[in-house]
Design a protein around this motif. Sequence first.
Motif, PDB file in Angstrom:
ATOM      1  N   SER A  65      12.608 183.625  65.374  1.00 18.56           N
ATOM      2  CA  SER A  65      12.863 184.356  66.619  1.00 18.56           C
ATOM      3  C   SER A  65      11.857 185.474  66.819  1.00 18.56           C
ATOM      4  CB  SER A  65      14.278 184.941  66.608  1.00 18.56           C
ATOM      5  OG  SER A  65      15.245 183.907  66.562  1.00 18.56           O
ATOM      6  N   THR A  66      11.269 185.974  65.729  1.00 16.67           N
ATOM      7  CA  THR A  66      10.246 187.010  65.882  1.00 16.67           C
ATOM      8  C   THR A  66       9.019 186.456  66.612  1.00 16.67           C
ATOM      9  OG1 THR A  66       9.304 186.472  63.712  1.00 16.67           O
ATOM     10  CG2 THR A  66      10.990 188.197  63.793  1.00 16.67           C
ATOM     11  N   VAL A  67       8.637 185.222  66.272  1.00 14.19           N
ATOM     12  CA  VAL A  67       7.495 184.589  66.938  1.00 14.19           C
ATOM     13  C   VAL A  67       7.794 184.397  68.421  1.00 14.19           C
ATOM     14  CG1 VAL A  67       6.009 182.553  67.018  1.00 14.19           C
ATOM     15  CG2 VAL A  67       6.801 183.442  64.804  1.00 14.19           C
ATOM     16  N   VAL A  70       7.622 187.685  70.435  1.00 13.71           N
ATOM     17  CA  VAL A  70       6.256 188.131  70.717  1.00 13.71           C
ATOM     18  C   VAL A  70       5.622 187.273  71.806  1.00 13.71           C
ATOM     19  CG1 VAL A  70       3.928 188.325  69.750  1.00 13.71           C
ATOM     20  CG2 VAL A  70       5.889 189.160  68.457  1.00 13.71           C
ATOM     21  N   GLN A  71       5.810 185.964  71.714  1.00 11.98           N
ATOM     22  CA  GLN A  71       5.224 185.068  72.717  1.00 11.98           C
ATOM     23  C   GLN A  71       5.795 185.318  74.108  1.00 11.98           C
ATOM     24  OE1 GLN A  71       6.078 181.294  70.795  1.00 11.98           O
ATOM     25  NE2 GLN A  71       3.886 180.972  70.455  1.00 11.98           N
ATOM     26  N   GLU A  72       7.073 185.639  74.188  1.00  9.64           N
ATOM     27  CA  GLU A  72       7.683 185.904  75.488  1.00  9.64           C
ATOM     28  C   GLU A  72       7.155 187.185  76.114  1.00  9.64           C
ATOM     29  OE1 GLU A  72      11.822 185.963  74.641  1.00  9.64           O
ATOM     30  OE2 GLU A  72      12.061 183.783  74.782  1.00  9.64           O
ATOM     31  N   ALA A  97       6.129 176.717  65.880  1.00  3.47           N
ATOM     32  CA  ALA A  97       6.705 177.553  66.934  1.00  3.47           C
ATOM     33  C   ALA A  97       5.646 178.234  67.782  1.00  3.47           C
ATOM     34  CB  ALA A  97       7.623 178.600  66.321  1.00  3.47           C
ATOM     35  N   GLY A  98       4.365 178.125  67.385  1.00  2.00           N
ATOM     36  CA  GLY A  98       3.312 178.704  68.215  1.00  2.00           C
ATOM     37  C   GLY A  98       2.396 179.684  67.519  1.00  2.00           C
TER      38      GLY A  98
END
Length: 399
Positions: A65-67, A70-72, A97-98
Amino acid sequence: MPFRILLVEDDDGDALLVEELLRDTDLRHSLTRRRTVAEARLALVAERFDCVLLDLHLPDVSGLSTVTAVQETATDPAIIVLTGLAEARAGVDALAAGAQDYLVKGKVEPELLQRAVRYAVQRTRAERASAALQVSRLRAAENARLERGLLPEPILSSPSVTVTSRYFPGRAQALLGGDFLDVVQTEDGVVHAIIGDVSGHGADAAALGVCLRIAWRTLTLGGHRGHELLHLLERIHIAERTGSDLFTTCTMIALDPAAATMTLHLVGHHEPVLLTADGAQVLPAAHGIALGIVPGLGQWPATTVSLPRSGALIAYTDGLIEGYRADATGAPTEDPVEARLGVDGLLRILEKTRDPDPGAHLNAVLDAVRTMNAERHTDDLAVLRLDWEALSGGRDPAS
């Protein structure tokens, strides 16, 4: 230019280790540290970063969820995940996840960190460039499809009448707006033309413009004329528009070469300009209400005029005259009272840019208009020019 790095790490010891590793590299960088995802998101909104070094276990968010968080918040920076010795699988999942890469804490050397940051940033930039290129290709393809719908090939058989048109979108790389035009000649020899402007910009306006243009061509070739045709177009406009505030203005033209006459319907539109050997002049005509303003009112009076043996008619959307004009020195003026080009300004340009070739003439006119406007006004712009010559029943130009 130094790499701008955001370190998101709540553990002071791990954060100090990353700072020391970066100092031991040859990487020119600036480092900002935040302890939580919430703090990192605020930093990403306030400042642009090239790379985020992201711990997967933070006080407010944990795991992949941390990734996502940040992406959002920002899509530009590359993400490198920092994992523990026993979290190799978490690093692989973060890539899915990106994230661009992952590093295992305690197994990172300065050279490895430097290479990871450089490669992650370059890969992210390459992906962004590729995505932007794909968007440009899709936009170009959509523009081409819309252009075919808004600006079709005329159906014209008479050698005595020719058609020239030009179109410019209001903004660079913009989709076509709601301006449309069309010309068809029916079996009785009459040349029918329309130029219109759907209020608004973008895909909805363009789609409605395409719909109205196709409907006009179909109805015209099917024998519908004048008030009846406009009534049907308004019904289609109301049925197909995406919002009740959308309306359409247009000029509808019927040029009869045999009778040397032209019938005009101005539907919330301004008068066209008549070009003859004597010069350029506005062609007076009765005005009607735009389609969709007051559905069912149906006030669209017709004006029929006699034509000279040879001449041209220029009909246009308001983007041509609503741009800014130049001052006496030729520089763009910012006079808030008299800054717009207007019809009088257009007539002056038409007089100054005479050319026997219709296409060259329109190019010169549009170059002059756009140069004076200097991209300060961003409405779409469409122009339709009908030229005729040697009409047997035409009047003398001076009459």
